[in-house]
Design an enzyme around this catalytic site. Structure first.
Site: not given
Ligand code: GLP
Length: 240
Positions: A66, A135, A142
């Protein structure tokens, strides 16, 4: 089922993964390594540094997961700079063969497709190193990311921006968007190696490995992959 290896400390984890990477370098004519940023993979890169002497790395290709969108590539915290500083330079790799997604705004529309094409042309990723976000994100996928997703632009969550604020002067300087390999891209790598250290990762690790396979925990997508190795310290494994 993923193979879960619990090691004593980060350097043992780094040694284990680095040995596997050296084995690939020695056996494949054109090995392709999936690189990750963040603090987690650093022990792997450190261990590789001690192991690469005498091995032929001239053909080693790499693809990072990324990059931030709109960050100056020369900014010390762009993932291009991080990969240069932590991987390419210390390991003596050919910078031409190590790619990071292109986060330049001008070309962002086709940057994802270009990256997918480059990975495909290289023959796919042989071993993908992965960290995990608190998370449950992998790369910058995400919660809510599609399991079929390819390299594309995403919005960073507030949690991830907070987690990454330590690398910038203030949270306002953390970019809001990123370009990341998709969960589908990651799934196409032939071997996934996920590392996690510390108590802060324990919940995400347990959800990823033992929770339901769900887009709410992007890392749970690795449960669908046929060849996964998870390397943890005791603290990261504490909720398994
Ligand atoms: C960032 C990266 C992820 C990484 C995560 C965890 O969000 N995009 O690839 O896994 O941070 O970082 P760390 O390894 O520093 O805990």
């Amino acid at each position: 089922m993923a193979e879960v290896v619990i090691v004593e400390n980060k350097s043992a984890a780094g040694a284990l993964v680095a040995d596997e990477i050296v084995r690939l370098i020695d056996t494949l004519a054109e090995p392709v390594l999936g690189l990750a940023t963040g603090s987690t993979p650093l022990p792997v890169y450190e261990a590789l540094r001690e192991r690469l002497a005498g091995h032929d790395i001239a053909h080693l290709r790499g693809f990072a997961l990324d990059e931030y969108v709109g960050i100056d590539p020369a900014h010390p915290e762009s993932y291009r700079s991080v990969i240069m500083r932590e991987v390419i330079e210390p390991l003596g790799l050919d910078p031409e063969l190590i790619r990071v997604p292109n986060g330049a705004v001008e070309t962002i529309e086709h940057a994802g497709a270009d990256y997918e094409q480059a990975i495909a042309e290289a023959g796919g990723v042989d071993l993908q190193i992965l960290g995990i976000g608190t998370d449950g994100h992998i790369g910058f996928n995400e919660p809510g990311s599609s399991f079929a997703s390819s390299t594309r632009v995403k919005t960073l969550t507030e949690q991830t921006r907070k987690d990454n604020a330590r690398f910038f002067d203030s949270i306002d300087d953390v970019p809001r968007h990123c370009i990341t390999q998709g969960l589908g891209t990651i799934q196409r790598a032939r071997h996934l190696v996920l590392l996690a250290f510390g108590e802060g990762k324990a919940r995400a690790v347990a959800a990823a490995l033992e929770g339901p396979v769900s887009a709410l925990v992007p890392a749970s997508s690795i449960q669908l992959h046929p060849h996964v190795t998870v390397v943890l310290d005791e603290a990261a494994a504490s909720e398994l």
